[in-house]
Structures are given as C-alpha cells and as structure tokens.
Scaffold this active site. Structure first.
Site, short mmCIF file in Angstrom:
data_model
loop_
_atom_site.label_atom_id
_atom_site.label_comp_id
_atom_site.label_asym_id
_atom_site.label_seq_id
_atom_site.Cartn_x
_atom_site.Cartn_y
_atom_site.Cartn_z
N ASP A 37 0.83 -1.21 0.00
CA ASP A 37 0.00 0.00 0.00
C ASP A 37 0.86 1.26 0.00
O ASP A 37 1.80 1.38 0.79
CB ASP A 37 -0.89 0.00 1.24
CG ASP A 37 -1.74 1.25 1.34
OD1 ASP A 37 -2.73 1.35 0.60
OD2 ASP A 37 -1.40 2.14 2.16
N TYR A 42 2.48 10.11 0.15
CA TYR A 42 3.66 9.50 0.77
C TYR A 42 4.93 9.83 0.01
O TYR A 42 6.04 9.60 0.50
CB TYR A 42 3.52 7.97 0.85
CG TYR A 42 2.36 7.45 1.64
CD1 TYR A 42 1.57 8.28 2.43
CD2 TYR A 42 2.04 6.10 1.59
CE1 TYR A 42 0.50 7.77 3.14
CE2 TYR A 42 0.97 5.58 2.30
CZ TYR A 42 0.19 6.43 3.07
OH TYR A 42 -0.87 5.92 3.76
N LYS A 71 -3.40 5.91 -3.49
CA LYS A 71 -4.54 6.75 -3.11
C LYS A 71 -4.49 8.11 -3.80
O LYS A 71 -3.41 8.68 -3.98
CB LYS A 71 -4.56 6.95 -1.59
CG LYS A 71 -4.47 5.68 -0.79
CD LYS A 71 -4.45 5.98 0.70
CE LYS A 71 -4.06 4.76 1.51
NZ LYS A 71 -2.63 4.44 1.38
N HIS A 104 -8.25 9.15 -0.80
CA HIS A 104 -7.48 9.18 0.44
C HIS A 104 -8.32 9.67 1.63
O HIS A 104 -8.27 9.08 2.72
CB HIS A 104 -6.25 10.06 0.29
CG HIS A 104 -5.16 9.72 1.26
ND1 HIS A 104 -3.85 9.56 0.90
CD2 HIS A 104 -5.19 9.46 2.58
CE1 HIS A 104 -3.13 9.25 1.96
NE2 HIS A 104 -3.92 9.18 3.00
#
Length: 277
Positions: A37, A42, A71, A104
């Site tokens: 994931d 990120y 996401k 998200h």
C-alpha cells in the site's frame, strides 16, 4: 485482496534514503507480503514501483501475484483531475494497471459546502477507470458511515474497500459495523497507533500468555475481526515478525479485553475536523 498487507507511510523518502527504502519494500516482498500500500502524499510511488520492478526482474515474484494500491490526494478530487492523477500515479509506479485505488480522504462539510458532489464526481472517475479495466478494485479511505451513505446514495458501484485507522483503544466499531453490513472490506492503517499502543499493560499481559509480541497481538486481533492489517516497518526483523501471526489464536476473552481497551495512543483521525493539507 491478500488478508495481510505492508504499509509504506513511515518509511517514505523523507525518512529513508531512496535505495534503502526500495530494499525495505523488496524485503517485505521476499518475506511474503503481497499487498503493498502506498499513496501520492507519501511521495514514494516511484520507489515502490522500482521495488516491484526489481522483485519481478529478479524472479522473486510475478506481477499478478502482487496487490498494489495507491490513493488519490485531496487536491486531485473531481472527475477530470482524478483521471489525470490516476495516470500520473500509474506512470510513477511503472505499472500497466492498479489492483486497488482509494480516495485518500473524503471531502467534508467543514471545508466544502458541496462535499457530496465533490466526492461523487471523484467516484465517477473511479467507476470509469474500473469499467475500463485499469483498476481491479476501487474504494475509499478514512470515510465514516455518513460519508459512505452519501456516496452510496449517488454511486453506481458501492466502494469495495474502506481503509481506516484501527488499533486497540481506537477500534472504529461503528464504521467497521457499517462496512461489514454493506460488504465493504476494511483495511486497517496504523494498527500499532503511534507506538504508544505497544506499551499498554493489558496487551503486554496477553502477549506474555501467548509468547508473542504486542505487535503480533494487535495484528492477530485485527485478523480475527476480519480486517486487513497494514503494518509498517523499516526493520527486517520486525517485517518478518509481523507475518508470524497465523500460528496462534486469541481467545474470546482476549478479544473482549482488546475490544474494550480505553484510548492508549494513536493518531485518532477524525476526517470531519482534520486539516486537508
């Protein structure tokens, strides 16, 4: 979806050198993780993709054996922006398709008077990508029941997954019950909270009885609740340890104790009041 996953948020590029992070993801794959994931925010989609590419080229895994998810970030909500953002993520990952794509966080009333329409227009793009076969599954993240009800009331396809914060002391019971009622798979991010959960005395006592670590107890609790945990670590020994949770079972008494542990750390995110940054 594999019933167990590997999260990448705390080992993003700003906390680990690029090559080190790639090796961390490869270690997870070598260890047996198949559900990987990530997310745009990120800032490590490229590195996750490189780890996948290297693992495949080295004969460690086949692409179809992996379940890769990312996401959509808040600034890319809306039909057209979502389609563009998906293409960017797919290019960053170096993949031909995505196994799971998630919104998200929901647009919420605090920041958007038209939050329902924003979420729906975003979801329409998800549905389109799913119908085209570019995504195997579509879902959401951090959606509470009222966000889900509003979306489902306008959606053609019900979200297949909801990735939310779940850990002892923050069991998200209402959201989990709603998701189970509507056959929405729950993934758990932050299964150890922010680390404070691991020092809880009740969890330590249960861990001692089972000769396991507190982290393993947290993960096993989630598995027995039918939730897909996404533990995260950059340490090889912990990456391995976190997979060793299928050789024991928590008792009903254990489960009840953990279900009722009071707040003991964690992020405790409320999307209705959280910042959109």
């Amino acid at each position: 979806m594999p019933a167990f996953g590997f999260g990448t948020m705390p080992v993003a590029r700003n906390t680990a050198p690029e090559a080190e992070f790639i090796e961390t993801v490869k270690t997870a794959i070598k260890t047996g993780y198949r559900n990987i994931d990530t997310a745009v925010v990120y800032c490590n989609e490229k590195e996750v993709g490189e780890a996948v590419k290297q693992s495949i080229s080295e004969g460690l895994i086949k692409r179809e054996e992996l379940f890769i998810s990312t996401k959509l970030w808040n600034t890319d909500r809306g039909y057209d922006l979502t389609l563009k953002a998906f293409d960017t993520s797919l290019e960053s990952l170096g993949l031909d398709y995505l196994d799971l794509y998630l919104i998200h966080t929901p647009a919420v009333e605090r920041w958007h008077t038209d939050w329902r329409e924003i979420n729906h227009s975003t979801w329409r793009a998800f549905e389109q990508l799913y119908k085209e076969g570019r995504i195997k599954a579509i879902g959401v993240s951090n959606f509470l029941p009222h966000h889900l009800r509003a979306l489902m009331g306008m959606a053609e396809i019900i979200p297949m997954v909801n990735q939310i914060e779940v850990h002892p002391g923050f069991n998200s019971a209402e959201t989990i019950d709603f998701c189970k009622k509507h056959n929405i798979v729950v993934e758990a991010w932050g299964p150890f909270g922010n680390g404070q959960v691991l020092t809880n005395e009740q969890l330590q006592a249960i861990a001692t009885r089972h000769n396991k670590s507190v982290a393993q107890i947290c993960l096993r609790w989630l598995i027995q609740k039918g939730i897909v945990p996404l533990p995260k670590s950059s340490h090889e020994e912990r990456i391995i340890e976190n997979t060793r949770i299928f050789d024991f079972e928590l008792t009903p008494a254990d489960m009840n104790i953990i279900d009722n542990i009071p707040a003991c750390g964690g992020f405790c995110v409320n999307p209705d009041t959280a910042s959109e940054d």
